[in-house]
Design a protein around this motif. Structure first.
Motif, short mmCIF file in Angstrom:
data_model
loop_
_atom_site.label_atom_id
_atom_site.label_comp_id
_atom_site.label_asym_id
_atom_site.label_seq_id
_atom_site.Cartn_x
_atom_site.Cartn_y
_atom_site.Cartn_z
N LEU A 88 0.86 -1.15 0.10
CA LEU A 88 -0.01 -0.13 0.00
C LEU A 88 0.92 1.27 0.13
O LEU A 88 0.42 2.29 -0.55
CB LEU A 88 -1.15 0.15 1.23
CG LEU A 88 -2.02 -1.10 1.11
CD1 LEU A 88 -2.75 -1.18 2.58
CD2 LEU A 88 -3.16 -0.98 0.16
N ARG A 104 -10.80 0.02 -2.70
CA ARG A 104 -9.19 -0.19 -2.87
C ARG A 104 -9.35 -0.55 -4.22
O ARG A 104 -10.07 -1.23 -4.56
CB ARG A 104 -8.63 -1.13 -1.78
CG ARG A 104 -8.44 -0.72 -0.70
CD ARG A 104 -7.56 -1.83 0.35
NE ARG A 104 -7.32 -1.19 1.57
CZ ARG A 104 -6.72 -1.73 2.68
NH1 ARG A 104 -6.18 -3.30 2.43
NH2 ARG A 104 -6.58 -1.24 3.88
N ARG A 118 -6.63 3.98 -2.86
CA ARG A 118 -7.56 3.54 -1.55
C ARG A 118 -8.71 5.02 -1.41
O ARG A 118 -8.01 6.16 -1.74
CB ARG A 118 -6.61 3.64 -0.26
CG ARG A 118 -5.71 2.56 -0.37
CD ARG A 118 -4.73 2.41 0.92
NE ARG A 118 -5.29 2.32 2.00
CZ ARG A 118 -4.46 1.93 3.21
NH1 ARG A 118 -3.33 2.37 3.19
NH2 ARG A 118 -5.11 1.76 4.21
N THR A 213 -2.11 -5.26 0.06
CA THR A 213 -3.26 -5.68 -0.47
C THR A 213 -2.91 -6.58 -1.40
O THR A 213 -1.91 -6.82 -1.75
CB THR A 213 -4.22 -4.52 -1.01
OG1 THR A 213 -5.71 -4.98 -1.41
CG2 THR A 213 -3.72 -3.91 -2.31
#
Lengths: 341, 162
Positions: A88, A104, A118, A213
């Motif tokens: 991220l 996201r 995000r 993620t």
């Protein structure tokens, strides 16, 4: 005596009780405005369009421990993980009260993820702030254009643009030394000055984030016009349902959208011109007129797939069916971050 | 035709049609709004079908037949009061009101069948296609609905005696 004329007369009288159209006109106008705001945020954030919030009851409990204006569902989608882990990298450490993370997105090209985004929003999804880390040429058409204002972001010059065609949006771009480009976008009901203040304050609060993620789904086969293109994965929620979208745009303007999740919105809304279809061991429906497929997987997850625009020939549905046949859904995403900061 | 143009031109007609099919203006408004919200994202494709009215009518019918709406309709039927025999002069208005009371309390499929037959002048074959059932089912549903209307007429001796 009741005859056909008497029944027709009764139905005509019933039709005269129809409500005036003004309320629906007003409701659709408000909805369209919110949709435009949200779409702009999502497009710039590299995320797909997530189904609009519905009142459909489903699994999930509301997180009442948060302030009333920031209620978000606690979603139990899946274990997360996948074939690609994406850092991220950054996150804002300050956001206005009542905002929680709601989206996201990742841009995937080959085995790389050059962009991660995000989005944080208010509980009613009407206002949003997003952070995009990185850039890809496929996003160039969405780059905001307008008069630039130079803003200092922690010692780095940033460029601020305000776009106000349908709904005012504020975009602040900067690039710390040795880091990818960062973009904060703000879509709120505030005026230009307040949005600028908000964008600058959020940008100046951005710090490194060690979180990751994951990309779970993967294409097995795509037609030539779609195979070489980068694609976007988006995670979000609608009401109390989780949603995962995959979309890819081809060189000829054709777009493929595959949506997965527990939302009833994704189920076949009507049976007009629909035909049963069987893919692998799954039963579903296809709507050739709309170039759509609907499947319910054994674990209850709903899948819809659609080929939008592009040439409409008799090969469209076989192409769509083959794409889904060879599509790897991967593990369902971990959505425990919904509503967090 | 854009979605906005279609709504501007056809919304009043859609609401009249939905009110007849639902038997209730409030339900009709709710259903039409839901249907338009679902139709908007795929409007380009619906337009290509050359019959957006028919497509939306199908969506309205499906919405009325959904489980959620059927439960609400059943509750309305339980709350409904049958009209007391009219003691006014026999006239068309009284008869029409009595018919309307029965129509409003019919099960959804029975009301849809007679609304489509008498208000939309659709054939049994077209109704069957719209409701995804056989023509025999359409005829039996219509027969049951008409039987209830006849039963209502029989319980209104004042109308006939006068």
């Amino acid at each position: 005596m009741i005859d056909a004329d008497a029944i027709r007369s009764a139905f005509a009288a019933l039709a005269d009780e129809a409500p005036p159209p003004e309320r629906i006109h007003a409701s659709l106008a408000v909805r369209a405005r919110r949709h435009r705001q949200r779409r702009l945020v999502l497009r710039l954030a590299g995320a797909g369009t997530v189904a609009a919030a519905t009142g459909v009851a489903a699994a999930g409990v509301w997180r009442f421990t948060r302030p009333p204006e920031s209620r978000f569902p606690v979603l139990h989608a899946g274990p997360g993980g996948g074939w690609l882990e994406v850092p991220l990298r950054f996150r804002p450490t300050w956001l206005p009260r009542g905002y929680g993370e709601g989206q996201r997105g990742v841009v995937v090209e080959g085995t790389q993820a050059p962009v991660v985004s995000r989005g944080w929003q208010t509980g009613d999804m009407s206002q949003g702030i997003s952070l995009m880390v990185g850039w890809h040429s496929s996003l160039d058409p969405d780059r905001p254009n307008g008069p630039l204002t130079t803003i200092d972001v922690n010692g780095v010059p940033g460029e601020l643009v305000q776009v106000g065609d349908q709904a005012l949006g504020t975009f602040l771009t900067w690039q710390p030394p040795g880091q990818p480009q960062l973009l904060i976008s703000v879509h709120t009901d505030d005026g230009a000055d307040a949005q600028q203040h908000l964008a600058v304050r959020v940008a100046r609060s951005v710090r490194p984030d060690p979180g990751v993620t994951s990309v779970g789904p993967r294409f097995g086969w795509l037609p030539l016009d779609l195979a070489a293109a980068p694609w976007r994965l988006a995670h979000g929620f609608a009401g109390t349902d989780w949603v995962q979208d995959v979309r890819v745009s081809g060189t000829g303007g054709r777009q493929l959208i595959i949506s997965m999740g527990t939302s009833a919105e994704m189920r076949l809304a009507n049976t007009f011109t629909s035909e049963p279809v069987r893919i692998r061991d799954w039963s579903g429906w296809q709507v050739p007129a709309m170039r759509q497929l609907f499947l319910t997987l054994p674990d209850g997850v709903e899948v819809s797939a659609q080929l939008v625009d592009g040439p409409g020939d008799e090969q469209v549905m076989p192409t769509l069916i083959r794409i889904i046949e060879e599509f790897e859904f991967g593990p369902w995403p971990d959505m425990s971050w919904i509503g967090g900061r | 035709m854009t979605f906005e143009e279609y709504v501007a031109a056809r919304l009043p007609a859609l609401l009249r049609q939905a009110t007849v099919l639902a038997g209730d203006p409030h339900v009709a408004e709710d259903v039409v709004q839901d249907v338009l919200i679902k139709a908007q994202p795929k409007w380009a494709r619906i337009c290509e079908l050359d019959a957006p009215d028919a497509y939306l009518r199908k969506m309205i019918v499906n919405e009325l037949l959904s489980a959620r709406r059927r439960v609400a309709a059943a509750l309305r039927r339980e709350r409904a009061q049958w009209p007391a025999p009219a003691r006014n002069d026999v006239d068309v208005i009284v008869l029409r009101e009595a018919i309307l009371q029965v129509i409003r309390t019919l099960p959804v499929r029975q009301r849809l069948v007679i609304a489509l037959r008498f208000y939309e002048d659709m054939s049994d074959a077209d109704i069957a296609a719209l409701l995804d059932c056989t023509e025999g089912t359409v005829r039996s549903q219509a027969s049951r609905a008409l039987a209830k209307l006849r039963e209502m007429a029989a319980t209104q001796p004042v109308l006939e005696d006068k």
